[in-house]
Design an enzyme around this catalytic site. Structure first.
Site, mmCIF file in Angstrom:
data_model
loop_
_atom_site.group_PDB
_atom_site.id
_atom_site.type_symbol
_atom_site.label_atom_id
_atom_site.label_comp_id
_atom_site.label_asym_id
_atom_site.label_seq_id
_atom_site.Cartn_x
_atom_site.Cartn_y
_atom_site.Cartn_z
ATOM 1 N N SER A 248 49.980 23.813 27.589
ATOM 2 C CA SER A 248 51.078 22.970 28.157
ATOM 3 C C SER A 248 52.525 23.608 27.634
ATOM 4 O O SER A 248 52.774 24.384 27.879
ATOM 5 C CB SER A 248 50.699 21.542 27.774
ATOM 6 O OG SER A 248 51.438 20.598 28.367
ATOM 7 N N ASP A 340 45.446 19.645 38.066
ATOM 8 C CA ASP A 340 46.374 19.158 36.884
ATOM 9 C C ASP A 340 47.570 18.165 37.736
ATOM 10 O O ASP A 340 48.307 18.542 38.422
ATOM 11 C CB ASP A 340 47.182 20.653 36.477
ATOM 12 C CG ASP A 340 47.769 20.344 35.020
ATOM 13 O OD1 ASP A 340 48.471 19.395 34.968
ATOM 14 O OD2 ASP A 340 47.940 21.287 34.367
ATOM 15 N N HIS A 375 44.435 18.754 33.297
ATOM 16 C CA HIS A 375 45.414 19.551 32.389
ATOM 17 C C HIS A 375 44.810 19.992 31.039
ATOM 18 O O HIS A 375 45.050 21.166 30.694
ATOM 19 C CB HIS A 375 46.508 18.472 32.393
ATOM 20 C CG HIS A 375 47.869 19.145 31.574
ATOM 21 N ND1 HIS A 375 48.535 20.253 32.141
ATOM 22 C CD2 HIS A 375 48.238 18.954 30.345
ATOM 23 C CE1 HIS A 375 49.351 20.543 31.213
ATOM 24 N NE2 HIS A 375 49.356 19.830 30.089
#
Length: 441
Positions: A248, A340, A375
């Site tokens: 991320s 995501d 994600h």
């Protein structure tokens, strides 16, 4: 270690045997579950339960029917219902969810990696969906899942303002090193680094978002360069065999450093669920101030879950608003999720491919995309979290963040991606594949 437990079933008059092998293993190690001495074609429920460090119970269960010999073999038999269906050897782990009546927005994460994840696995007569604690199991086994293998060393790092934890594999070394960065949730997250060390990589889990200890105005490229040098200068680390791994926001940092830093020159890097549209070329405070300007793009769904992926969409055409990935000179592995809802990773990867094609370094890029995954792609057999509680760093507000994904494809993504990440690191950090060391429990 093999364990089996027999308990006389008053209802059936049988004495079932439940075996799990191994009962003690690394979290990314598969186990074999077999139930024997049942009646032929007997309907049973296999159930797993874990009490988290936050004192929440997580469970999973599958419905099985024994064969003509009274045996259930989870690795080859289908679950006919429950929290997972089909032939799923590890379904009792990756389909775990909070028990009914639990707090909302929970996420299962290991903080104390010096202790195992303890999972009780039981078999019950009949098909059950709830009320397991009110029933008597036919048999139960206690299993341990570890991030940290025997012999792995855990070293606190508090040096030149840098905060983190270094995990060193067993033996004298020196070993290839990995600088491990998590995302915008902040804090010191150790479990992935502990697992990397269990596979032969010296791994530094770096803390860079800690409101009480680190001011975001003080964390910039020099902080990450200092951390890289601490890893590089450790006598048990091969200074010319280093990688960066980010998830991320940690991926944005990784790409920025690899593209621009004169200090950070890794042999390869891995970016999980990241983007090149957030250059971390200033202090974190300044980066968050830039992100804040787009907060109006954040959406909220009908469940009041925050969808953040539009924050950096559309992908800008202005190259000054993106990391110049054309400058990257080492192999890059992108691991992306098709569903995501937090970052537009698939769109970012497509743009990165175009930028690198033009720059002539597209051959350095490898992209893995997993349809139906969300994600938070983590080490294998850990539960899928479609949405969880989260603190938005930019505005210091607690929300329920939608990460996306469906449980089964997400579980597949985590298993496959972890295997490919380890192979990628071994390929680029070890001179030969057979020189990699994996600690065994």
């Amino acid at each position: 270690m093999l364990a089996d437990v027999r308990t006389l079933s008053i209802e059936t008059g049988t004495c079932p045997i439940l075996s799990v092998h191994p009962t003690r293993g690394l979290v990314d190690e598969k186990f074999q579950i077999v139930v024997m001495s049942l009646l032929p074609n007997q309907e049973v429920t296999l159930h797993s339960i874990h009490l988290s460090e936050d004192k929440d119970f997580w469970e999973a269960f599958g419905h099985y029917k024994s064969d003509e010999h009274g045996t259930v073999t989870v690795a080859k038999d289908e679950s006919l219902g429950g929290t997972y269906e089909g032939t799923e050897p590890m379904g009792l782990l990756w389909s775990m969810r909070p028990v009914p009546g639990s707090r909302s927005g929970l996420r299962l994460r290991k903080r104390d990696i010096l202790t195992p994840i303890v999972v009780h696995i039981s078999v019950y007569d009949g098909y059950l969906n709830q009320g397991f604690n009110q029933k008597t199991a036919l048999a139960t086994i206690v299993t341990e899942r570890w991030y940290m293998a025997p012999g792995v060393q855990r070293v606190d790092i508090r040096e030149n303002g840098v905060r983190g934890t270094l995990f060193l594999p067993p033996g004298p070394g020196p070993y290839p090193g990995v600088l491990d960065l998590w995302g915008g949730g902040g804090g010191l997250v150790e479990y992935r680094s502990a697992l990397l060390a269990s596979h032969g990589f010296a791994s530094l889990a770096l803390e860079y978002l800690a409101p009480d200890e680190l001011k975001t105005t003080d964390v910039d490229s020099t902080y990450f360069e200092e951390a890289y040098q601490i890893l590089q200068n450790n006598p048990k680390v091969q200074r010319n065999r280093l990688a960066m791994l980010g998830l991320s926001f940690g991926s944005a940092i990784t790409l920025t450093m690899v593209a621009y830093s004169k200090v950070i020159k890794p042999q390869c890097c891995v970016c999980i669920s990241g983007s090149h549209v957030v250059p971390v070329d200033k202090s974190l405070f300044e980066v968050f101030e830039v992100i804040k300007k787009n907060m109006s793009k954040i959406r909220v769904n009908e469940d009041n879950h925050v969808i953040q992926r539009d924050l950096i969409l559309p992908i800008p055409s202005d190259p000054t608003l993106k990391i110049d990935v054309g400058r990257i000179k080492c192999p890059v592995l992108l691991v992306n999720a098709g569903d995501d809802q937090n970052w537009p990773t698939v769109e970012s990867a497509e743009d990165m491919e175009m930028m690198m094609e033009i720059a002539g370094n597209r051959h350095l890029l490898e992209v893995l995309t997993y349809p139906g995954a969300g994600h938070l792609i983590e080490p294998p057999y850990t539960p899928h979290f479609r949405s969880t509680n989260f603190i938005l760093q930019e505005i210091k507000k607690k929300v329920v963040m939608l990460w996306g994904g469906q449980t089964k494809p997400h579980a597949y993504a985590q298993e496959d991606a972890w295997e490919k990440i380890l192979s990628f690191l071994q390929k680029h950090l070890y001179f030969s594949s057979n020189s990699a060391v994996k600690a065994k429990l």
